[in-house]
Design a protein around this motif. Structure first.
Motif, PDB file in Angstrom:
ATOM      1  N   THR A  62       0.818  -1.220   0.000  1.00 57.55           N
ATOM      2  CA  THR A  62       0.000   0.000   0.000  1.00 57.55           C
ATOM      3  C   THR A  62       0.847   1.264   0.000  1.00 57.55           C
ATOM      4  O   THR A  62       0.299   2.367   0.043  1.00 57.55           O
ATOM      5  CB  THR A  62      -0.946   0.021   1.218  1.00 57.55           C
ATOM      6  OG1 THR A  62      -0.173  -0.112   2.425  1.00 57.55           O
ATOM      7  CG2 THR A  62      -1.964  -1.098   1.143  1.00 57.55           C
ATOM      8  N   SER A  63       2.146   1.128  -0.067  1.00 52.00           N
ATOM      9  CA  SER A  63       3.013   2.303  -0.112  1.00 52.00           C
ATOM     10  C   SER A  63       2.956   2.920  -1.511  1.00 52.00           C
ATOM     11  O   SER A  63       2.879   2.214  -2.517  1.00 52.00           O
ATOM     12  CB  SER A  63       4.456   1.930   0.232  1.00 52.00           C
ATOM     13  OG  SER A  63       5.007   1.104  -0.776  1.00 52.00           O
ATOM     14  N   PRO A  64       2.986   4.248  -1.617  1.00 49.86           N
ATOM     15  CA  PRO A  64       2.959   4.887  -2.936  1.00 49.86           C
ATOM     16  C   PRO A  64       4.097   4.431  -3.850  1.00 49.86           C
ATOM     17  O   PRO A  64       3.900   4.307  -5.065  1.00 49.86           O
ATOM     18  CB  PRO A  64       3.079   6.383  -2.597  1.00 49.86           C
ATOM     19  CG  PRO A  64       2.497   6.500  -1.223  1.00 49.86           C
ATOM     20  CD  PRO A  64       2.903   5.232  -0.519  1.00 49.86           C
ATOM     21  N   THR A 115       4.887  -0.426  -9.590  1.00 46.58           N
ATOM     22  CA  THR A 115       4.118  -1.515 -10.181  1.00 46.58           C
ATOM     23  C   THR A 115       3.254  -1.030 -11.336  1.00 46.58           C
ATOM     24  O   THR A 115       3.196  -1.670 -12.397  1.00 46.58           O
ATOM     25  CB  THR A 115       3.237  -2.185  -9.104  1.00 46.58           C
ATOM     26  OG1 THR A 115       4.076  -2.685  -8.057  1.00 46.58           O
ATOM     27  CG2 THR A 115       2.426  -3.324  -9.685  1.00 46.58           C
ATOM     28  N   LEU A 116       2.588   0.109 -11.166  1.00 45.59           N
ATOM     29  CA  LEU A 116       1.750   0.653 -12.236  1.00 45.59           C
ATOM     30  C   LEU A 116       2.591   1.045 -13.448  1.00 45.59           C
ATOM     31  O   LEU A 116       2.240   0.731 -14.600  1.00 45.59           O
ATOM     32  CB  LEU A 116       0.968   1.866 -11.721  1.00 45.59           C
ATOM     33  CG  LEU A 116       0.065   2.587 -12.742  1.00 45.59           C
ATOM     34  CD1 LEU A 116      -0.933   1.623 -13.366  1.00 45.59           C
ATOM     35  CD2 LEU A 116      -0.652   3.763 -12.085  1.00 45.59           C
ATOM     36  N   ASP A 175       9.007   7.336  -4.313  1.00 52.57           N
ATOM     37  CA  ASP A 175       9.907   8.027  -3.375  1.00 52.57           C
ATOM     38  C   ASP A 175      10.321   7.025  -2.299  1.00 52.57           C
ATOM     39  O   ASP A 175       9.762   6.993  -1.201  1.00 52.57           O
ATOM     40  CB  ASP A 175       9.224   9.234  -2.747  1.00 52.57           C
ATOM     41  CG  ASP A 175      10.212  10.111  -1.956  1.00 52.57           C
ATOM     42  OD1 ASP A 175      11.329   9.626  -1.664  1.00 52.57           O
ATOM     43  OD2 ASP A 175       9.855  11.260  -1.636  1.00 52.57           O
ATOM     44  N   PRO A 176      11.311   6.156  -2.593  1.00 55.19           N
ATOM     45  CA  PRO A 176      11.686   5.095  -1.647  1.00 55.19           C
ATOM     46  C   PRO A 176      12.133   5.607  -0.285  1.00 55.19           C
ATOM     47  O   PRO A 176      11.842   4.979   0.741  1.00 55.19           O
ATOM     48  CB  PRO A 176      12.822   4.363  -2.369  1.00 55.19           C
ATOM     49  CG  PRO A 176      12.595   4.649  -3.810  1.00 55.19           C
ATOM     50  CD  PRO A 176      12.050   6.047  -3.855  1.00 55.19           C
ATOM     51  N   ALA A 236      11.045   5.129   5.353  1.00 55.05           N
ATOM     52  CA  ALA A 236      10.909   5.703   6.700  1.00 55.05           C
ATOM     53  C   ALA A 236       9.519   5.391   7.281  1.00 55.05           C
ATOM     54  O   ALA A 236       9.379   5.101   8.475  1.00 55.05           O
ATOM     55  CB  ALA A 236      11.131   7.203   6.644  1.00 55.05           C
ATOM     56  N   ARG A 237       8.511   5.442   6.454  1.00 61.24           N
ATOM     57  CA  ARG A 237       7.156   5.126   6.921  1.00 61.24           C
ATOM     58  C   ARG A 237       7.041   3.659   7.308  1.00 61.24           C
ATOM     59  O   ARG A 237       6.372   3.323   8.302  1.00 61.24           O
ATOM     60  CB  ARG A 237       6.137   5.440   5.809  1.00 61.24           C
ATOM     61  CG  ARG A 237       5.955   6.934   5.559  1.00 61.24           C
ATOM     62  CD  ARG A 237       4.971   7.162   4.423  1.00 61.24           C
ATOM     63  NE  ARG A 237       4.764   8.589   4.172  1.00 61.24           N
ATOM     64  CZ  ARG A 237       4.017   9.078   3.181  1.00 61.24           C
ATOM     65  NH1 ARG A 237       3.400   8.229   2.352  1.00 61.24           N
ATOM     66  NH2 ARG A 237       3.885  10.378   3.024  1.00 61.24           N
ATOM     67  N   LEU A 238       7.681   2.769   6.558  1.00 61.52           N
ATOM     68  CA  LEU A 238       7.617   1.344   6.882  1.00 61.52           C
ATOM     69  C   LEU A 238       8.301   1.047   8.217  1.00 61.52           C
ATOM     70  O   LEU A 238       7.925   0.095   8.916  1.00 61.52           O
ATOM     71  CB  LEU A 238       8.280   0.519   5.774  1.00 61.52           C
ATOM     72  CG  LEU A 238       7.585   0.492   4.410  1.00 61.52           C
ATOM     73  CD1 LEU A 238       8.399  -0.334   3.434  1.00 61.52           C
ATOM     74  CD2 LEU A 238       6.168  -0.082   4.518  1.00 61.52           C
TER      75      LEU A 238
END
Length: 433
Positions: free
Chosen positions: A232-234, A240-241, A423-424, A429-431
């Motif tokens: 669900t991360s951007p 993938t898209l 934006d990895p 950082a969010r993960l």
């Protein structure tokens, strides 16, 4: 000798071990480049023999398109299952089993039979080859730290291109002089020869996390996170898209480009077998240029958003512009150039996607993250050949141009996703929270 030089910071034999490790890393990388070459030679043979297969089996364009799509029926499922398994099992063993399976899968259609046998053989082949790209990327990147992964990752993707460039003229000759079934026997033999080499020389990399949870000292330890947070991360969604739209273009090149060159642009079978490699060659140059530019940007301190997301976005933008410009020209040469540029640039996103997701996912999740991405992406391979077959039956030779325009529109969507979503650094950082 000074006191400082007398006390080496490395234990005896460390330099030799490091040198040996580097040699092994590049040996494995070369083998996996060859692995992808055989893989995509297997994929391309159906497109190279499209007219011969349709004439031999009496197929409409729609029926042939469905046969091309059959390859991807279990492709995505296998990619997911093996991707998750690769987080716990040896990639070397998984790759060995896959190579044997896909070589054997060629045999039924090579031996004889009609449409049902061809479809069944392609379904089995797709299931065996589905995990090939993500698993090859995982197995290769595991030999290199993150800042050195762009080149080996690009080389694995280059194997895709080289597989078509090297095999297309030879397979076209075999098809024209010995029949399309003989080409399948050649590919089955090539797969088995590669399997023997991998059994002897293949190995698992040291920059991967073992099932017991050990990491190489050079890699920072990252806590395991739920797959749902990755998916669900951007960044994962964007990569993938964008890769999905790129793979749509790859599927068209594999299944329908030779027929387009022969039936819509008027090339002979021999000439089409040569011209078909041009977009793949352009893609190879784009891949190497992307790897060099990305590596240079990262060495200069640029984040992956620019170095991977933006660079990949421009590749797709160039591909989209070339495809969408097709109706603006009339000559065969001009159309050929635009198709080669559109498909070459548009189909060269794979390394961007793989290295981006490998950076995003913790070591214990990279196999599943790459496998799930590949499963979604290769659904394009299931849809694209059938869609084009329906367009050709409905519009005649004009259906090919409609297919190129559709590919251009999709590439434009993929470019936007790459620019905006990837934006990895932000999502890593969010993960970790």
């Amino acid at each position: 000798m000074t006191a400082a030089s007398a006390v080496s910071p490395h234990p005896p034999g460390a330099c030799q071990a490091s040198s040996g490790s580097r040699r092994r890393a590049w040996t494995v990388t070369v083998l996996l480049v060859l692995f992808m070459m055989v893989n995509f030679a297997d994929k391309s043979v159906l497109g190279l023999a499209a007219d011969e297969i349709r004439a031999d089996l009496g197929l409409t364009a729609t029926e042939f398109g469905l046969a091309g799509s059959a390859f991807f029926l279990l492709f995505s499922v296998a990619a997911v299952l093996v991707g998750f398994a690769a987080d716990r099992l040896s990639p070397k063993l998984l790759i060995l089993v896959m190579a044997v399976a896909w070589s054997v899968a060629q045999v039924p259609a090579a031996a004889g039979g009609g449409l049902a046998v061809l479809v069944a053989s392609r379904v089995a082949l797709g299931a065996a080859e589905g995990p090939a790209f993500p698993l090859s990327q995982q197995a290769t990147l595991a030999w290199f730290p993150d800042h050195r992964r762009n080149l080996p990752g690009a080389l694995i993707t280059l194997g895709v291109t080289l597989g078509v460039i090297v095999s297309a003229p030879g397979l076209s000759w075999v098809i024209q002089h010995h029949g399309w079934r003989a080409a399948l026997w050649v590919l089955a033999a090539a797969g088995l020869v590669w399997t023997l080499a991998w059994a002897v020389l293949g190995a698992d990399g040291r920059h991967r996390t073992a099932a017991a949870g050990r990491t190489h000292p050079a890699e920072p330890r990252r806590a395991a996170v739920p797959y749902r947070k990755i998916f669900t991360s951007p960044t994962w969604i964007g990569a993938t898209l964008a890769y999905f739209t790129s793979y749509w273009t790859v599927a068209l090149m594999l299944t329908w480009l030779p027929s387009y060159l022969r039936n819509a642009l008027g090339y002979s079978a021999h000439t089409a077998g040569t011209v078909v490699v041009v977009p793949w060659a352009i893609g190879a140059v784009a891949l190497l240029a992307q790897a060099g530019l990305t590596g240079r940007l990262m060495r200069r301190g640029a984040g992956s958003r620019r170095a991977r997301g933006w660079v990949g976005g421009w590749l797709l933008t160039l591909g989209a512009a070339s495809c969408l410009a097709l109706p603006l020209v009339d000559g065969t040469a001009e159309k050929t150039v635009l198709i080669a540029l559109g498909f070459g640039f548009g189909g060269s996103y794979a390394t961007v996607a793989a290295t981006t997701v490998a950076e995003l996912a913790p070591p214990t999740r990279d196999g599943g993250a790459l496998g799930a991405m590949n499963a979604v992406v290769t659904a394009a391979g299931l849809a694209a050949p059938a869609v084009v077959g329906a367009l050709v039956d409905a519009q005649g030779s004009g259906g090919y141009q409609s297919a190129v325009l559709l590919a251009g529109a999709l590439l434009a969507v993929g470019a936007a996703a790459s620019f905006v979503l990837i934006d990895p650094a932000r999502d890593t950082a969010r993960l970790a929270r």
